[in-house]
Design an enzyme around this catalytic site. Structure first.
Site, PDB file in Angstrom:
ATOM      1  N   ASP A 487       0.958  -1.240  -0.018  1.00 43.77           N
ATOM      2  CA  ASP A 487      -0.201  -0.048  -0.003  1.00 43.77           C
ATOM      3  C   ASP A 487       0.906   1.122   0.083  1.00 43.77           C
ATOM      4  O   ASP A 487       2.273   1.123   0.453  1.00 43.77           O
ATOM      5  CB  ASP A 487      -0.881  -0.013   1.213  1.00 43.77           C
ATOM      6  CG  ASP A 487      -1.832   1.064   1.300  1.00 43.77           C
ATOM      7  OD1 ASP A 487      -2.242   1.531   0.235  1.00 43.77           O
ATOM      8  OD2 ASP A 487      -2.373   1.513   2.521  1.00 43.77           O
ATOM      9  N   ASP A 862      -2.443  -1.346   5.855  1.00 48.13           N
ATOM     10  CA  ASP A 862      -2.588  -0.649   6.840  1.00 48.13           C
ATOM     11  C   ASP A 862      -3.883  -1.653   7.671  1.00 48.13           C
ATOM     12  O   ASP A 862      -4.373  -1.178   8.485  1.00 48.13           O
ATOM     13  CB  ASP A 862      -2.991   0.960   7.013  1.00 48.13           C
ATOM     14  CG  ASP A 862      -4.123   0.995   5.790  1.00 48.13           C
ATOM     15  OD1 ASP A 862      -4.743   0.021   5.418  1.00 48.13           O
ATOM     16  OD2 ASP A 862      -4.406   2.230   5.619  1.00 48.13           O
ATOM     17  N   ASP A 866      -7.214  -2.450   2.719  1.00 49.26           N
ATOM     18  CA  ASP A 866      -6.406  -3.565   2.157  1.00 49.26           C
ATOM     19  C   ASP A 866      -6.862  -4.983   2.657  1.00 49.26           C
ATOM     20  O   ASP A 866      -6.086  -5.953   2.692  1.00 49.26           O
ATOM     21  CB  ASP A 866      -4.801  -3.606   2.439  1.00 49.26           C
ATOM     22  CG  ASP A 866      -4.449  -1.991   2.162  1.00 49.26           C
ATOM     23  OD1 ASP A 866      -4.507  -1.754   0.908  1.00 49.26           O
ATOM     24  OD2 ASP A 866      -3.981  -1.297   2.948  1.00 49.26           O
TER      25      ASP A 866
END
Length: 1226
Positions: A487, A862, A866
């Protein structure tokens, strides 16, 4: 599958298209076959029942006959993944006849087409049910299949939800729905200790241990049997303790909302208070008062709520929920598709906290119950923990296969033992015991425990590093990862943002940048009005909370949000408005402040948010902010500067996050309540860009360079703008200097061809000063990426041999490619480095597509948007400690990517440790197996204390200490092998087996050729003049096989020169094999740093040498050893030293010689069978790849959907609060 074939109605799919999809087969219990099975249970003393417990499908096939699902009383379920796991469930009936005032002739309990009416068998008033993974399914008598209950059908339109459920249900309707749907409870059972104990003991491994222990007790092998029992009890106790601890933790996680008192609307009595466990789909909740936990998933139908969804999303950001419009859509469309906004904007999710609830114009806030129990968002999360997907890893499959091979070898030994002892005329009972002994020797009972030991040690090392693991079996998988998806925001870059400046539009051009670093406040104007009003910030408990981007934007204006009881709230329209006023440090303001009258919230699908605001001095405005390209689409073309694209690209390519701003003034007298979003967001005037800076974390670049040096791919998967993502990827080191970035853009179009794809080369250039644009301020260091046709010089060794180019694409392009250019997708993923504008579902899909190419994929994020990708990856690493992170196998306490290389190092060390332990345990059992079979030839065997010393003092202690080697501090540029059947590992075991076999056979044969050897006396070799060693004949075969421990000082019957020689050779050989197999570099620390193991090995070797050279009568008598001449002892030592030298040389010069294996691969033309390597070899021969600066069109064939496209686990509560245009949080 059964005794006879059946029609198509015998089979169906349960939860079709979902992650939990299963095949189901109908069976009916046959009395005769069931009686036969019961007789089998009795005759086999429960063994057949145990087999059916391990293999439930066999039990169903044995007791039942196939039938239609409509007639079945037993359903056999099979997962549709690669594991094909079977389970069985009984079909049950629920009777509704006991419910008062219910009659089949009366009105229906729901709408005419409702599922609840279709599942009731009339006139019997019964419901046929199935409970699978805590979800209740009822038989639909119309559709002839099991359907999920406990949910409100999505077929209802917005108007129907308001009309049908707005006033609540009657008591009668609620009773029927509760009986069919079950209680609104997420119940995580905490199993009693005895149940966990029984389940663990029935594991095949412990059953085999129980069999071994019983056999050893019959042979008076008491000491080791007791030791195994103690070790097994300790292992079982630790496992049961861990399982119960996890159950208690999960139980505490979900019990918070189980007994909440709620208020519901009830026809015709009005309102009623009841326990939340009594809620049913269709009930209408009344939301009022202070903070409260939502006990179910519900649709907000009136009022507005501010909700904290941190429990599900991992982000403690207040989210504003708006009510479902009554007149949305065409009137008959299902409510999820007819909503103008993201449907989740109207949903309250179970387990989240309502921080503030405001009623509508005619009463309190209300919400209709949509889902209850395990059907809710929280229930789905809990089920993903209770029923995790099995891990498919070659090591575990190969271990089972190798154990099968050992069982085959044991079978050969059993035949040999039966033949030898039968021909010697021994009793049948003794023959059976000796034959069964071979199984317990050839198949080491301690093997699974030894493999688990290394994982436990690694888990503890990870915990000390701040990395917590809830799925220990995935640790070994981490040793094989070769692609890591990251990410961006909060993972690679800092979570916080800095407001860098504002670029105002002026007619057809842009003005100079207003920089906030100078400390000069922004003067009042339309842009300032947009910044103080176009946000979703709220004041909770005296503190301003909301999206970090909104906070930074608002704080830069030095304005303040007023409390809810200000003096300007006398007007009706301002009663519920959010009022903002200038603070002490704010610039000059013409009016007294701004009231935010209405919000059209942000969603990732719309890529924008809008508000209707009123200056307290009079004028009303519509302000919009969002993706610059999206904002420009809503503006009048003449208000958008000609240099819009160039200016946007300039700042995005420098790594800035760019937000577009727009507005329009509303005519006097416009009624805000009647204004739709489409009307408000039309004919806007473009105001300019808001420029925000998001810096890389200090750990990012060193970590990515370390991964690149280890030949591990790094991929960015973000929701941010493509230009910003490419710039960050270059600065972070994902793209080496000089490498080419190719932008892939795909989109659909009307008519054939249905889609097009274009390839543009992004040219890397030096940053240029834009005279006067930045007022002397330069952006963050980095490269400017512009469209161009020039080719950059390739850097050697770029990205671990991935080539010198990188594909970059957006989520929209990815979606079009998967549907219309599916044949290109693997080629693009092979060199795909930047994936921007990716939704949570697309992130999970990308991970799965990479896995289909045989990559081992890790995902670091995080834990919020996700969540799906973290769960489906081989190793998901969450940087969030919120409860949402429970879907991830690994959670890092330190919120940066430094945990990734640490996890890789520990995973590689754990994987190598597992191989070392497996090789040692297999060789130990084989060495002992060979020694025993040699002695069987003489109708002898090892003595009990000899077995005890080998099994307990040698093997068990080594198994506990060999795994203590720590991970190497440096990541090697290659991975350890992933399978036991790889040629180097097989060669290692085969060579060491041959060396041990040769040594033991040599010792067995040579001792018989010594001049002092006598088959009739065990004292002929030492001190013939010693009266204490008078000639004593060897015991007969029958005495040898008799009671081994008739008395403390009696001869055990195992003593012989062959026994002494073979036992000493095999025992010390186990030590040398352990040393040879204790591999250190490049994946583990050197063996000499495993101080405890070295100390143990030295002590064990000292004791063995003492046995070899000592001549103590009492010790030798206890250990069933006999005295031999010193020259023979030296000969045995020389044989051991030669075997060790040859074994060590073979391991280092052949087995671990990578150059040699590479040469052999080239000589024999071996090539990897991994999908991505096959594709790479094919593309290397294609001179036209990669395409540059061209466009292609889809072939004239029907579009395909994503391959294997079952719905992956995604966080159902997640609504992106990110601003997707160069400002989207990922």
């Amino acid at each position: 599958m059964g005794r006879r074939d059946h029609g198509g109605s015998h089979r169906s799919l349960l939860s079709e298209g979902e992650e939990t999809e299963m095949e189901m087969f109908g069976y009916k219990t046959h009395r005769f076959w069931r009686a036969l099975c019961i007789a089998g249970y009795i005759m086999s003393c429960g063994a057949l029942l145990l087999v059916f417990y391990w293999k439930p499908a066999w039990g169903v096939w044995a007791k039942c006959v196939p039938c239609d699902l409509q007639e079945a009383d037993v359903v056999l379920l099979r997962t549709t993944d690669e594991f094909r796991v079977y389970s069985q469930k009984k079909v049950t009936w629920i009777s509704l006849s006991a419910l008062s005032q219910f009659s089949p002739e009366g009105p229906s309990v729901a709408g005419h087409g409702s599922l609840l009416n279709k599942v009731i068998m009339k006139p019997e008033l019964r419901v046929r049910c199935l409970q699978v993974q805590n979800i209740r399914y009822a038989w639909d008598f119309c559709a002839k299949r099991f359907q999920k209950v406990g949910v409100l059908e999505d077929s209802h339109s917005c108007a129907e939800i308001h009309a049908r459920f707005g006033s609540g249900l009657t008591s009668k309707e609620q009773d029927v729905r509760r009986a069919i749907c079950g209680p609104n409870a997420i119940t995580v059972e905490v199993p009693p200790v005895w149940k966990l104990l029984v389940k663990e003991v029935l594991n095949p491994f412990y059953v085999f241990q129980a069999f071994s222990v019983c056999l050893w007790f019959t042979e008076d092998y008491i000491e080791y049997s007791v030791a195994i029992i103690v070790m097994s009890l300790l292992s079982v106790s630790l496992t049961v303790y861990d399982l119960r601890k996890q159950s208690l933790r999960l139980h505490r996680l979900v019990e918070s909302h189980q007994s909440v008192l709620v208020k519901v609307c009830r026809k015709p009595s009005g309102f009623q208070e009841l326990e939340s466990c009594l809620l049913v789909p269709g009930d209408t909740l009344v939301l009022e008062g202070g903070r409260s936990t939502v006990p179910c998933d519900a649709i907000l139908i009136s009022g507005q709520c501010i909700v904290n969804e941190a429990m599900l999303t991992g982000e403690s950001i207040p989210v504003t929920k708006t009510s479902l419009p009554c007149d949305a859509g065409s009137g008959s469309d299902p409510w999820p598709t007819s909503c103008a906004e993201d449907p989740r904007r109207h949903l309250l999710f179970c387990g989240t906290e309502v921080v503030q609830a405001k009623g509508g114009g005619r009463g309190p806030a209300k919400a209709v119950v949509l889902r209850t129990g395990f059907n809710t968002a929280k229930g789905d999360l809990v089920r993903s923990i209770l029923y995790p997907k099995p891990m498919n890893f070659r090591l575990y499959r190969d271990a089972i296969r190798f154990l099968m091979c050992l069982i085959g070898v044991a079978a050969v030994g059993m035949v040999y033992a039966v033949c030898v002892f039968t021909l010697s005329g021994e009793k049948a009972g003794e023959v059976v015991k000796k034959a069964l002994d071979v199984i317990t020797i050839a198949v080491p009972p301690a093997l699974p425990a030894a493999l688990t030991t290394g994982i436990i040690y690694t888990q503890r090392r990870l915990k000390r590093k701040g990395i917590f693991c809830i799925s220990p079996q995935r640790i070994n998988v981490c040793g094989q990862l070769n692609v890591i998806c990251f990410d961006k925001t909060g993972t690679l870059t800092e979570e916080g943002l800095d407001l860098w400046g504002v670029v105002l539009a002026s007619g057809t051009s842009f003005q100079d940048v207003h920089s906030f670093s100078s400390g000069c406040p922004l003067p009042w104007g339309l842009v300032c009005g947009a910044m103080v009003s176009c946000h979703s910030l709220v004041v909770l408990d005296g503190k301003m909370q909301g999206d970090p981007l909104d906070l930074k934007m608002f704080e830069a204006t030095h304005w303040e949000i007023e409390d809810s009881d200000g003096p300007e709230r006398k007007d009706g329209e301002l009663a519920d408005a959010v009022i903002v006023k200038p603070g002490a440090k704010a610039g000059q303001v013409a009016g007294r402040g701004v009231a935010i009258l209405c919000q059209f919230p942000f969603s990732s699908a719309l890529q924008r948010m809008s508000v209707i605001a009123q200056e307290l001095s009079g004028e009303r405005h519509v302000f919009m902010k969002g993706a610059p390209e999206k904002v420009a689409d809503f503006c009048r073309p003449e208000t958008v500067p000609h240099s819009f694209s160039h200016e946007l690209q300039l700042y995005a390519s420098r790594g800035f996050r760019v937000i577009g701003l727009a507005h329009k003034a509303l005519p006097a007298g416009t009624r805000v309540a009647s204004l739709t979003r489409a009307e408000a967001e039309s004919s806007l005037t473009f105001l300019g860009f808001l420029i925000m800076e998001n810096r890389l974390k200090s750990e990012t670049r060193p970590v990515l360079e370390e991964l690149r040096a280890a030949r591990i791919r790094s991929v960015m998967v973000t929701g941010d703008n493509i230009q910003t993502a490419v710039a960050v990827a270059r600065k972070a080191g994902m793209m080496a200097p000089g490498s080419q970035a190719i932008l892939v853009e795909a989109d659909t179009q009307a008519g054939p061809p249905s889609a097009s794809i274009s390839w543009h080369l992004l040219e890397e250039e030096e940053e240029e000063e834009e005279g006067g644009k930045a007022n002397g301020d330069s952006g963050p260091e980095g490269n400017c990426t512009n469209f161009g046709g020039g080719a950059a010089a390739a850097a050697p060794g770029d990205d671990a041999g991935l080539g010198h180019f990188h594909f970059c694409m957006s989520g929209r392009s990815y979606e079009v490619i998967t549907e219309h250019f599916n044949h290109l997708l693997p080629k693009l993923l092979l060199n795909g480095t930047v994936f921007a504008r990716m939704s949570p579902a697309q992130k999970a899909s990308l991970v799965q597509e990479l896995q289909r190419m045989d990559y081992f994929v890790g995902m670091c994020g995080d834990g919020a948007n996700d969540c799906g990708a973290l769960k489906v990856a081989h190793a998901g690493i969450s940087l969030s400690e919120q409860e949402a992170s429970v879907a991830s196998p690994f959670t890092s306490k330190t919120p940066n990517i430094r945990c990734v290389p640490e996890l890789l190092r520990q995973g590689r060390a754990a994987l190598v440790t597992s191989f070392c332990m497996f090789k040692f345990m297999a060789l130990y059992s084989t060495i002992q197996y060979v020694g025993v079979l040699l002695l069987y030839w003489q109708l002898s065997a090892f003595g009990n204390y000899q077995f005890l010393f080998q099994d307990l003092a040698i093997t068990t202690v080594i198994g506990m200490t060999m795994s203590l080697n720590g991970a190497s501090p440096k990541l090697a540029p290659y991975r350890p092998p992933a399978q036991l059947v790889s040629p180097p590992l097989l060669l290692s075991m085969v060579l060491n087996l041959l060396f041990s076999l040769a040594m033991q056979v040599s010792g067995f044969v040579l001792v018989q050729k010594q001049p002092w050897y006598s088959p009739d006396s065990i004292f002929s070799a030492c001190s013939p003049g010693n009266t204490s060693h008078t000639a004593e004949p060897l015991p007969s075969a029958s005495a040898t096989l008799g009671n081994a421990t008739a008395g403390k000082n009696a001869d055990s019957g195992y003593k012989s020169y062959e026994n002494t020689s073979v036992w000493l050779l095999s025992t010390i050989n186990c030590l040398t094999v352990a040393l040879v197999f204790s591999k250190g570099r490049p994946f583990r620390q050197p063996v000499y740093k495993n101080y405890l193991f070295v100390l143990v090995l030295a002590a064990q070797l000292g004791v063995c040498l003492f046995f070899l050279f000592a001549n103590i009568d009492g010790l030798y008598a206890q250990m069933d050893l006999v005295c031999t001449p010193g020259t023979w002892r030296i000969t045995l030592l020389v044989m051991l030293l030669v075997t060790f030298a040859v074994s060590f040389l073979a391991e280092e010069a052949v087995v671990e010689n990578r150059a040699l294996w590479t040469l052999l691969k080239k000589a024999f033309g071996y090539q990897s069978r991994s999908g991505y390597k096959k594709l790479r070899r094919a593309l290397e021969k294609d001179p036209a790849w990669p395409p540059r600066n061209r466009s292609d069109f889809s072939p004239p064939s029907v579009a395909v959907h994503v391959r294997g496209a079952k719905e992956v686990y995604s966080n159902p509560a997640f609504v992106s609060h990110e601003k997707p245009a160069c400002c989207l949080k990922t």
